[in-house]
Design a protein around this motif. Structure first.
Motif, short mmCIF file in Angstrom:
data_model
loop_
_atom_site.label_atom_id
_atom_site.label_comp_id
_atom_site.label_asym_id
_atom_site.label_seq_id
_atom_site.Cartn_x
_atom_site.Cartn_y
_atom_site.Cartn_z
N MET A 54 0.82 -1.20 0.00
CA MET A 54 0.00 0.00 0.00
C MET A 54 0.87 1.26 0.00
O MET A 54 0.54 2.25 -0.66
CB MET A 54 -0.93 -0.01 1.22
CG MET A 54 -2.17 0.84 1.05
SD MET A 54 -3.29 0.27 -0.25
CE MET A 54 -4.09 -1.09 0.57
N ARG A 55 1.99 1.22 0.72
CA ARG A 55 2.90 2.37 0.70
C ARG A 55 3.51 2.55 -0.68
O ARG A 55 3.65 3.66 -1.19
CB ARG A 55 3.99 2.17 1.74
CG ARG A 55 3.49 2.25 3.19
CD ARG A 55 4.60 1.89 4.17
NE ARG A 55 4.07 1.52 5.47
CZ ARG A 55 4.72 0.79 6.37
NH1 ARG A 55 5.94 0.36 6.11
NH2 ARG A 55 4.15 0.50 7.52
N TYR A 56 3.89 1.43 -1.29
CA TYR A 56 4.45 1.48 -2.64
C TYR A 56 3.41 2.01 -3.63
O TYR A 56 3.73 2.84 -4.50
CB TYR A 56 4.91 0.08 -3.06
CG TYR A 56 5.49 0.00 -4.44
CD1 TYR A 56 6.80 0.37 -4.70
CD2 TYR A 56 4.71 -0.45 -5.52
CE1 TYR A 56 7.34 0.30 -5.98
CE2 TYR A 56 5.24 -0.52 -6.80
CZ TYR A 56 6.55 -0.16 -7.01
OH TYR A 56 7.07 -0.23 -8.29
N SER A 58 1.00 3.99 -3.05
CA SER A 58 0.83 5.42 -2.81
C SER A 58 1.91 6.22 -3.52
O SER A 58 1.64 7.27 -4.13
CB SER A 58 0.84 5.70 -1.31
OG SER A 58 0.66 7.07 -1.06
N ARG A 59 3.16 5.70 -3.47
CA ARG A 59 4.26 6.39 -4.15
C ARG A 59 4.06 6.38 -5.66
O ARG A 59 4.43 7.34 -6.34
CB ARG A 59 5.60 5.73 -3.80
CG ARG A 59 6.02 5.92 -2.35
CD ARG A 59 7.50 5.64 -2.16
NE ARG A 59 7.87 4.28 -2.48
CZ ARG A 59 7.84 3.27 -1.61
NH1 ARG A 59 7.44 3.49 -0.36
NH2 ARG A 59 8.22 2.06 -1.99
N ARG A 61 1.21 6.45 -7.06
CA ARG A 61 -0.06 7.15 -7.28
C ARG A 61 -1.17 6.22 -7.77
O ARG A 61 -2.13 6.66 -8.40
CB ARG A 61 0.12 8.33 -8.25
CG ARG A 61 1.11 9.36 -7.73
CD ARG A 61 1.11 10.61 -8.57
NE ARG A 61 2.01 11.61 -7.99
CZ ARG A 61 2.18 12.84 -8.49
NH1 ARG A 61 1.49 13.21 -9.55
NH2 ARG A 61 3.01 13.68 -7.92
N TRP A 62 -1.05 4.95 -7.48
CA TRP A 62 -2.14 4.02 -7.80
C TRP A 62 -3.28 4.15 -6.81
O TRP A 62 -4.36 3.60 -7.04
CB TRP A 62 -1.62 2.59 -7.78
CG TRP A 62 -0.61 2.30 -8.85
CD1 TRP A 62 -0.48 2.93 -10.06
CD2 TRP A 62 0.43 1.31 -8.81
NE1 TRP A 62 0.56 2.39 -10.77
CE2 TRP A 62 1.14 1.40 -10.03
CE3 TRP A 62 0.82 0.36 -7.86
CZ2 TRP A 62 2.22 0.58 -10.32
CZ3 TRP A 62 1.89 -0.47 -8.15
CH2 TRP A 62 2.58 -0.36 -9.37
N THR A 63 -3.05 4.86 -5.70
CA THR A 63 -4.11 5.04 -4.71
C THR A 63 -5.04 6.19 -5.09
O THR A 63 -6.00 6.47 -4.37
CB THR A 63 -3.49 5.32 -3.33
OG1 THR A 63 -2.58 6.42 -3.42
CG2 THR A 63 -2.75 4.10 -2.81
N ARG A 64 -4.75 6.84 -6.22
CA ARG A 64 -5.65 7.87 -6.75
C ARG A 64 -6.44 7.30 -7.91
O ARG A 64 -5.92 6.53 -8.71
CB ARG A 64 -4.85 9.08 -7.22
CG ARG A 64 -4.00 9.73 -6.14
CD ARG A 64 -3.24 10.92 -6.71
NE ARG A 64 -2.37 11.52 -5.71
CZ ARG A 64 -1.61 12.59 -5.94
NH1 ARG A 64 -1.63 13.17 -7.15
NH2 ARG A 64 -0.84 13.08 -4.99
N ASN A 82 -0.11 -7.41 0.89
CA ASN A 82 0.19 -6.08 1.41
C ASN A 82 1.40 -6.08 2.33
O ASN A 82 2.32 -5.26 2.17
CB ASN A 82 -1.03 -5.53 2.15
CG ASN A 82 -0.89 -4.05 2.47
OD1 ASN A 82 -0.15 -3.33 1.81
ND2 ASN A 82 -1.61 -3.60 3.47
N TYR A 104 -6.36 0.87 -9.70
CA TYR A 104 -6.72 1.74 -8.57
C TYR A 104 -6.66 0.90 -7.30
O TYR A 104 -7.22 -0.20 -7.24
CB TYR A 104 -8.12 2.32 -8.79
CG TYR A 104 -8.68 3.14 -7.66
CD1 TYR A 104 -7.89 4.05 -6.95
CD2 TYR A 104 -10.03 3.03 -7.30
CE1 TYR A 104 -8.41 4.82 -5.92
CE2 TYR A 104 -10.57 3.80 -6.28
CZ TYR A 104 -9.75 4.68 -5.59
OH TYR A 104 -10.27 5.44 -4.56
N THR A 107 -6.98 3.26 -0.47
CA THR A 107 -6.25 3.12 0.79
C THR A 107 -7.16 2.71 1.94
O THR A 107 -6.67 2.21 2.96
CB THR A 107 -5.55 4.44 1.16
OG1 THR A 107 -6.53 5.49 1.17
CG2 THR A 107 -4.46 4.78 0.15
#
Length: 321
Positions: A54-56, A58-59, A61-64, A82, A104, A107
């Motif tokens: 999940m941190r990766y 976010s870096r 930008r797949w969490t957007r 995860n 996508y 989070t």
């Protein structure tokens, strides 16, 4: 209570991975875990990754939510990918992007809660189901299809959540949820899957998890893996691995777990393959425990064959380049 909340344990352990992995491998701490919590000291628990998927994500930008009107999937990440094997999540993202599909990773999703269901903690499981279904149903209505890599998570989305909640959103989510290889098989049958795959001259013994047998009579992963040039996949169909999720981790069930899984373990040993392949993290644990064969998820093989995840080559013992 501890066995059905290993996702919480892993989440906390991921903040101090060096200490967590020391305790996981230390003989004294494993003995204490057996005496205090009933977790068999004979089991080799998976290491905690130095950084969660999940941190990766976010870096990257797949969490957007992705822009545009093209094909898009929501990756439902269960706790193994995860916290223990983030490269599996990366493999899924890379394979989707190779095929022009936006990914996508919300989070605010949580683990599927299957361990709580099997332990009979239906109150906690229903609470998890409501949270996930609310988020996933909104995504489906926005044009997403849901993809997961852990068979127990897919089973939760397609069977358990509708049973726990029995509402319109749960059934909508169930209808639009797919195991990753099932999703790719559908793309291939529609001639939409990129077949620009590099040869992979390896031989694998494949075990099909019980949860996937429940979901689909077809063996999606073998159909997808057979698209990789040079790859030889031997299907070992010899029943259950005997893990049953966290059941096989418990000291009181350890011997029975091995007895149940022995036909599969024996067949894997006789297969002559030097590597094993399965989708289920618990089956992977049993295979590696009983056969000493390194075991990999089909999505990682596919990502490597696309040339998108060279790190997998090290895992397979292949020379770089």
């Amino acid at each position: 209570r501890l066995a059905c909340r290993l996702d919480v344990v892993a989440a906390n352990g991921s903040h101090v991975p060096f200490l967590s992995n020391f305790l996981i491998r230390n003989g004294l701490s494993r003995w204490l875990a057996e005496k205090l919590f009933g977790i068999s000291s004979a089991r080799k628990l998976p290491k905690v990754a130095s950084s969660s998927f999940m941190r990766y994500a976010s870096r990257r930008r797949w969490t957007r939510e992705p822009a545009g009107d093209g094909a898009k999937v929501l990756y439902f990440v269960d706790h193994y990918a995860n916290y223990h094997d983030p490269d599996l999540g990366r493999a899924v993202a890379e394979v989707m992007q190779q095929n022009g599909i936006a990914i996508y990773v919300p989070t605010w999703q949580t683990g599927s809660g299957m361990a709580r269901i099997t332990a009979g903690d239906l109150k906690a499981a229903r609470r998890i189901a409501r949270k996930n279904v609310r988020m996933l149903a909104d995504a489906v209505r926005s044009g997403y299809q849901i993809v997961a890599t852990e068979p127990s998570a897919v089973l939760c989305l397609k069977h358990e959540y509708p049973s726990l909640l029995d509402d319109e959103d749960a059934h909508l989510v169930a209808k639009n949820s797919f195991e990753a290889c099932e999703f790719l098989r559908s793309l291939n049958r529609e001639a939409k899957l990129d077949l620009d795959l590099k040869p992979l001259p390896l031989e694998f013994a494949y075990h099909r998890p019980c949860h996937l047998r429940v979901l689909d009579s077809e063996i999606d992963s073998i159909e997808v893996l057979n698209l990789i040039p040079g790859l030889c996949v031997r299907h070992v169909e010899c029943g259950c691995s005997g893990m049953a999720g966290t059941w096989g981790l418990q000291r009181k069930n350890y011997r029975n777990s091995l007895r149940i899984g022995w036909p599969m373990i024996s067949a894997m040993r006789r297969s002559g393959a030097e590597l094993a392949c399965t989708e289920c993290s618990a089956c992977k644990m049993q295979i590696e425990h009983g056969t000493q064969l390194d075991t990999i998820h089909p999505m990682k093989l596919l990502a490597y064959s696309y040339g998108r995840l060279p790190k997998v080559g090290e895992e397979l013992g292949l020379a770089s380049g």
